[in-house]
Scaffold this active site. Structure first.
Site, PDB file in Angstrom:
ATOM      1  N   SER A 163     -12.262  69.487  11.394  1.00 46.73           N
ATOM      2  CA  SER A 163     -13.708  69.689  11.615  1.00 46.73           C
ATOM      3  C   SER A 163     -14.452  68.393  11.927  1.00 46.73           C
ATOM      4  CB  SER A 163     -14.380  70.360  10.404  1.00 46.73           C
ATOM      5  OG  SER A 163     -13.704  71.512  10.059  1.00 46.73           O
ATOM      6  N   CYS A 189     -24.209  94.155  21.164  1.00 42.47           N
ATOM      7  CA  CYS A 189     -22.975  94.896  20.921  1.00 42.47           C
ATOM      8  C   CYS A 189     -23.107  95.815  19.696  1.00 42.47           C
ATOM      9  CB  CYS A 189     -21.793  93.943  20.807  1.00 42.47           C
ATOM     10  SG  CYS A 189     -20.247  94.757  21.198  1.00 42.47           S
ATOM     11  N   GLU A 229       2.870  72.117  11.929  1.00 42.98           N
ATOM     12  CA  GLU A 229       2.802  73.074  13.039  1.00 42.98           C
ATOM     13  C   GLU A 229       2.325  72.438  14.349  1.00 42.98           C
ATOM     14  OE1 GLU A 229       0.301  76.147  11.519  1.00 42.98           O
ATOM     15  OE2 GLU A 229      -1.516  74.918  11.628  1.00 42.98           O
ATOM     16  N   LYS A 247     -15.166  52.794   5.158  1.00 40.51           N
ATOM     17  CA  LYS A 247     -13.744  52.521   4.917  1.00 40.51           C
ATOM     18  C   LYS A 247     -12.908  52.789   6.171  1.00 40.51           C
ATOM     19  CE  LYS A 247     -13.708  51.161   0.705  1.00 40.51           C
ATOM     20  NZ  LYS A 247     -13.318  49.755   0.497  1.00 40.51           N
ATOM     21  N   THR A 248     -12.158  51.800   6.591  1.00 38.51           N
ATOM     22  CA  THR A 248     -11.364  51.952   7.823  1.00 38.51           C
ATOM     23  C   THR A 248      -9.921  52.367   7.548  1.00 38.51           C
ATOM     24  OG1 THR A 248     -10.639  49.658   7.856  1.00 38.51           O
ATOM     25  CG2 THR A 248     -12.729  50.148   8.956  1.00 38.51           C
ATOM     26  N   GLU A 255     -24.509  86.019  24.851  1.00 41.45           N
ATOM     27  CA  GLU A 255     -24.499  84.680  24.232  1.00 41.45           C
ATOM     28  C   GLU A 255     -23.394  83.775  24.787  1.00 41.45           C
ATOM     29  OE1 GLU A 255     -23.560  87.486  22.772  1.00 41.45           O
ATOM     30  OE2 GLU A 255     -22.098  87.198  21.166  1.00 41.45           O
ATOM     31  N   PRO A 283      -8.409  55.064   6.220  1.00 45.74           N
ATOM     32  CA  PRO A 283      -7.913  56.364   6.697  1.00 45.74           C
ATOM     33  C   PRO A 283      -7.622  56.353   8.203  1.00 45.74           C
ATOM     34  CG  PRO A 283      -9.813  56.666   5.271  1.00 45.74           C
ATOM     35  CD  PRO A 283      -9.689  55.203   5.508  1.00 45.74           C
ATOM     36  N   THR A 284      -8.441  55.632   8.967  1.00 44.69           N
ATOM     37  CA  THR A 284      -8.209  55.532  10.413  1.00 44.69           C
ATOM     38  C   THR A 284      -6.901  54.794  10.688  1.00 44.69           C
ATOM     39  OG1 THR A 284     -10.549  55.602  10.906  1.00 44.69           O
ATOM     40  CG2 THR A 284      -9.155  54.556  12.567  1.00 44.69           C
ATOM     41  N   HIS A 322     -21.997  90.775  25.542  1.00 50.11           N
ATOM     42  CA  HIS A 322     -22.266  89.564  24.738  1.00 50.11           C
ATOM     43  C   HIS A 322     -22.881  88.483  25.627  1.00 50.11           C
ATOM     44  CE1 HIS A 322     -20.348  90.606  20.907  1.00 50.11           C
ATOM     45  NE2 HIS A 322     -19.548  91.355  21.646  1.00 50.11           N
TER      46      HIS A 322
END
Ligand code: GLN
Length: 555
Positions: A14, A382, A149, A187-188, A510, A190-191, A508
């Site tokens: 996300s 709909c 996966e 904080k760098t 949208e 994790p990158t 739809h």
């Protein structure tokens, strides 16, 4: 020769990879390049069409009827790149094709394996988009680096650069640079770990896009560049946007991303960037002149992304009217418990979006009754059209047990029922009435007034429809059928004669709205909401229609 950009993500999911891809696509398009976008989703479902909106968010439908990931919605809102069934592959879809080939004997007795057969299938899916008329193909890999996966997809994009030459490929990795309150700093690490993970599988990112809450200081950028073996100018900050996601492309331009991509991929045909209209649109968002409150009554309102395109389309329509649209999300079941008035008395319009299953239907019907009786603008999409039909049957035609056979198969008045072509279907996946269908509008209608066109094409995703046996009975009482699929004799648009703006569609719309070109029906709905609000203010207790015409602002 088509150039390829692969966008991967790390640290957490996300992060907004879809939005970043869409923004990159938009910037390249606006440098005169022809772009295609594509997403790989490593889950096993063949497509998201059978997944719960709670798990997956909205299912985004394309013209060709593909049920796809909602990131394709971002692609379409930001760019003009054509999307079709080749633009979204899942592990399930890739494997389905590999297994079909195996059953047909295409592999001529060889052992079928992840490498090379699955990875070849993935590479073929990438190449399929890279036609002669495409300058840049952007491929987003869902999930985060290191997910089991996702491995075949990462391996495939690694091999891809070997196949066509590294100079034609660009790897962009999106990571999170979190701010730790206790330490008072970004904080760098994790990158660094995420890039290590990527390098372990043989991919050295060319560009790092760092999502941050705060400004990424120079020292941190340098540190990331050094530890991750990436050029300093290729460490790009992407800070959270306060106002709208449509600001993302601009911040990427300010940090030099479009020029960096053009240079790194040798896109010498690129023209100067043209984003004047986009900037103008952001100005309108920053300085709205009107305000309107729209209630959305649905089943999945708690889930941020379940009605993503609906919320976006309302927002776009607001831009056309220079209006800020406040969206009041209401869970349909709450209306069943406490009544409609409590939630709807202050709103300027009601929208009932699509949905499945009977939960919350009573609340939606009650909400529609409230706005019909109080002459508040209503827009049904709909399932929204189907609920408006049931409401009218029960409360105006006095067919008390009227229902859709989806919710009560034994109803004595099936005013909404299964499409004939759906009767024998048992398989759930990709079997609805899907994709773009033609609709003919009556010229004397609000729908026509909005579209200014008699024939329109809109996308569909449903199994049930208005039951034509009840048509005459409905029409007699002012329930107007203003849009139809002529060949199949299907009801597509309904309106109420005795109401300032009550309109519902079986399609739809949208899925066809953009921030720079809002959808005509959403625009008309928000216009009606603004009108309603204006009248309420000048004559709170009367229905006298004023002369205020916000709709003109955006047309
Ligand atoms: N459940 C209804 C149908 O299948 C409506 C679907 C929808 O709103 N997308 O017809």
């Amino acid at each position: 020769m088509t150039k390829h950009i692969f966008v991967t993500g790390g640290v957490v999911s996300s992060l907004g990879k879809g939005l970043t891809c869409a923004s990159i696509g938009m910037l390249l398009e606006r440098r005169g390049l022809r772009v295609r976008l594509q997403k790989f989703d490593p889950y096993i479902n063949v497509d998201p069409g059978t997944m719960s909106p709670y798990q997956h968010g909205e299912v985004y439908v394309l013209d060709d009827g593909s049920e796809t990931d909602l990131d394709l919605g971002h692609y379409e809102r930001f760019t003009n790149s054509p999307l079709d069934c080749h633009c979204n592959y899942t592990t399930g879809k890739i494997y389905q094709s590999v297994i079909d080939k195996e059953r047909r004997g295409d592999y001529r007795g060889r052992t079928v394996q992840v490498i090379p057969h699955v990875t070849d299938e993935i590479k073929t899916a990438i190449k399929r988009l890279a036609r002669e008329d495409v300058d840049v193909c952007i491929t987003e890999i869902g999930g985060t680096v290191g997910d089991i996966e996702g491995m075949p997809f990462f391996e495939a994009i690694r091999q891809f650069a070997l196949d066509i030459g590294k100079q034609h490929c660009l790897y962009i990795h999106l990571t999170l640079v979190p701010y730790l309150k206790a330490a008072g700093e970004l904080k760098t690490k994790p990158t660094q770990h995420s890039v290590q993970e990527l390098r372990k599988i043989g991919i050295q990112p060319d560009v790092l896009i760092c999502r941050t809450e705060r400004e990424l200081p120079k020292e941190d950028q340098e540190k990331i560049a050094q530890f991750c073996n990436v050029e300093r100018r290729a460490v790009i900050e992407e800070r959270d946007k306060e106002l709208t996601v449509y600001e993302v492309p601009l911040s990427l331009v300010n940090n030099g991303l479009d020029e960096l991509i053009v240079q790194k991929l040798g896109l010498t045909q690129a023209k100067p960037l043209e984003i004047g209209d986009w900037k103008q649109m952001l100005e309108v968002i920053r300085h709205p002149e009107h305000e309107v409150t729209i209630a959305v009554v649905g089943k999945y309102v708690k889930h941020h992304d379940a009605y993503k395109s609906v919320y976006e389309s309302l927002f776009h329509a607001g831009i056309s009217h220079r209006a800020k649209v406040n969206i009041k999300r209401i869970e349909a079941e709450k209306i069943e418990q406490d009544g409609a008035e409590k939630f709807l008395s202050g709103v300027d319009g009601l929208l009932v979006p699509g949905g499945f299953d009977r939960r919350g239907i009573g609340g939606k019907i009650e909400a529609i009754r409230f706005v019909r009786e109080h002459k508040i603008p209503f827009f049904g999409i709909c399932l929204g059209l189907q609920c408006a039909t049931i409401e009218f049957a029960r409360n105006v035609l006095k067919l008390e047990e009227a229902n859709s056979t989806e919710f009560n198969p034994a109803t004595p008045h099936p005013v909404v029922c299964l499409l004939d072509e759906q009767q024998q279907i048992t398989y759930l996946g990709a079997t609805m009435r899907l994709g773009s269908c033609e609709c003919k509008l009556k010229t004397e209608s609000k729908a026509f007034a909005a579209y200014c066109q008699e024939i329109v094409q809109e996308r569909h995703r449903h199994r049930y429809e208005f039951n034509n046996q009840y048509r005459a009975m409905f029409e007699e009482k002012g329930f107007r059928i203003t849009g139809e699929h002529v060949k199949k004799n299907l009801v597509e648009v309904i309106e109420l004669a005795d109401h300032p703006w009550f309109l519902a569609v079986q399609c739809h719309p949208e899925f066809k709205s953009k921030p720079t070109a809002s959808h005509p029906l959403f625009r008309a709905f928000i216009g009606a909401g603004l009108q309603y609000r204006h009248e309420k203010k000048i004559e709170p207790n009367s229905r006298i229609r004023g002369t205020f015409s916000p709709a003109l602002a955006g047309s």
